[in-house]
Design an enzyme around this catalytic site. Structure first.
Site, PDB file in Angstrom:
ATOM      1  N   ASN A 175      -4.155  -5.712  -0.092  1.00  0.00           N
ATOM      2  CA  ASN A 175      -5.041  -5.467  -0.873  1.00  0.00           C
ATOM      3  C   ASN A 175      -4.944  -6.446  -2.037  1.00  0.00           C
ATOM      4  OD1 ASN A 175      -7.047  -4.532  -2.537  1.00  0.00           O
ATOM      5  ND2 ASN A 175      -5.953  -2.633  -3.076  1.00  0.00           N
TER       6      ASN A 175
ATOM      7  N   GLU B  47      -0.398   6.326  -2.053  1.00  0.00           N
ATOM      8  CA  GLU B  47      -0.168   5.365  -2.958  1.00  0.00           C
ATOM      9  C   GLU B  47       0.150   6.122  -4.346  1.00  0.00           C
ATOM     10  OE1 GLU B  47      -1.497   1.106  -2.155  1.00  0.00           O
ATOM     11  OE2 GLU B  47      -3.079   1.962  -2.991  1.00  0.00           O
TER      12      GLU B  47
HETATM   13  P1  13P Z   1       1.059  -3.068  -5.769  1.00  0.00           P
HETATM   14  O1  13P Z   1       1.873  -3.582  -4.675  1.00  0.00           O
HETATM   15  O2  13P Z   1       0.747  -4.323  -6.775  1.00  0.00           O
HETATM   16  O3  13P Z   1       2.068  -2.047  -6.543  1.00  0.00           O
HETATM   17  O4  13P Z   1      -0.192  -2.588  -5.489  1.00  0.00           O
HETATM   18  C1  13P Z   1      -0.229  -1.383  -4.344  1.00  0.00           C
HETATM   19  C2  13P Z   1      -1.582  -1.167  -4.224  1.00  0.00           C
HETATM   20  O5  13P Z   1      -2.481  -0.726  -4.959  1.00  0.00           O
HETATM   21  C3  13P Z   1      -2.294  -1.509  -2.864  1.00  0.00           C
HETATM   22  O6  13P Z   1      -3.389  -1.109  -2.761  1.00  0.00           O
END
Ligand code: 13P
Length: 249
Positions: A9, A167
């Site tokens: 992402n 997440e």
């Molecule tokens: P990070 O890997 O930067 O913590 O972000 C995670 C995220 O929100 C992926 O959608």
């Protein structure tokens, strides 16, 4: 066996030229990697460059959001059929940043999920608790509510392509990762909600990704958990080498 899915992402990073540069570096590094599915979700304006660059490879391209209407006077929005026409096959729905900053709700997640499934996209629906909720022991309630409302009025048959990403919001961009055990517990709960909504067989096939500070250093331990079927990677997906290291956990 659920094939793992490793998704990038990119959030609001990279322009078309930087997108082409990424793929020029990334594709040779992952050539022949068939163990996992790989998806890259760039900003909308980079979709064309990403699709062109990934042509002939096994890398799939996805959007970061979608609107539920087909077309119309909805300034700034993009429909499922537009994503498909641009060559995208996946779409992230309900990311916590959209929930936090752009008024995404469980109900709009449900509408978007229905539209994406109807169009034939593979939706990656994000769920996860904020820190206060975890500290107040509300994680299970929050995940249950988010799943229940996301899945509302969707049949198991329609939902076949569904992917969930757990997440925990406190782990996003903070360098704090859920321990593999914490993630596995959350994934188990999400799987049981999917079983209630769509049946046991569906739930057994459902891929549940973990996202939140996934890095080359912790990818192996996370991916070793039987409940974790892949990763949704933010910051560490912007660099071809570090994303490769995660893909090759
Ligand atoms: P990070 O890997 O930067 O913590 O972000 C995670 C995220 O929100 C992926 O959608």
């Amino acid at each position: 066996m659920r094939k793992k899915l490793i998704a990038a992402n990119w959030k609001m990073y990279k322009n078309p030229e930087q997108t082409r540069e990424f793929f020029a570096a990334f594709l040779p590094l992952v050539a022949g990697h068939t163990r996992d599915e790989i998806v890259v979700c760039p900003p909308f304006v980079d979709l064309y460059a990403a699709v062109e660059a990934a042509k002939g490879s096994s890398i799939a391209i996805g959007g970061q959001d979608v609107y539920w209407k087909e077309e119309g006077a909805f300034t700034g929005e993009i429909s499922s059929s537009m994503l498909l026409a641009a060559g995208a096959t996946h779409v992230i729905i309900g990311h916590s940043e959209r929930r936090q900053y752009f008024a995404e709700t469980d109900d709009t997640v449900n509408l978007k999920l229905k539209a994406a499934l109807e169009a034939g996209l593979t939706p990656i629906v994000c769920v996860g608790e904020v820190l206060e909720e975890r500290e107040a022991n509300l994680t299970e309630d929050v995940l249950r509510r988010q799943c229940l409302r996301a899945f509302h009025a969707i049949s198991g048959k329609k939902a076949a392509k569904l992917v969930i990403a757990y997440e925990p919001v406190w782990a996003i961009g903070t360098g704090k990762t859920a321990t593999p055990q914490m993630a596995a517990d959350a994934h188990e709960l999400i799987r049981s909600e999917a079983a209630k909504a769509f049946g046991d067989e569906f739930a057994a096939q459902l891929r549940i990704l973990y996202g939140g500070s996934v890095k080359p250093e912790n990818a192996k331990a996370l991916m070793a958990e039987e409940q974790i079927d892949g990763a949704l990677v933010g910051g560490a997906s912007l660099d071809a080498k570090s994303f490769t290291a995660i893909v090759q956990y």
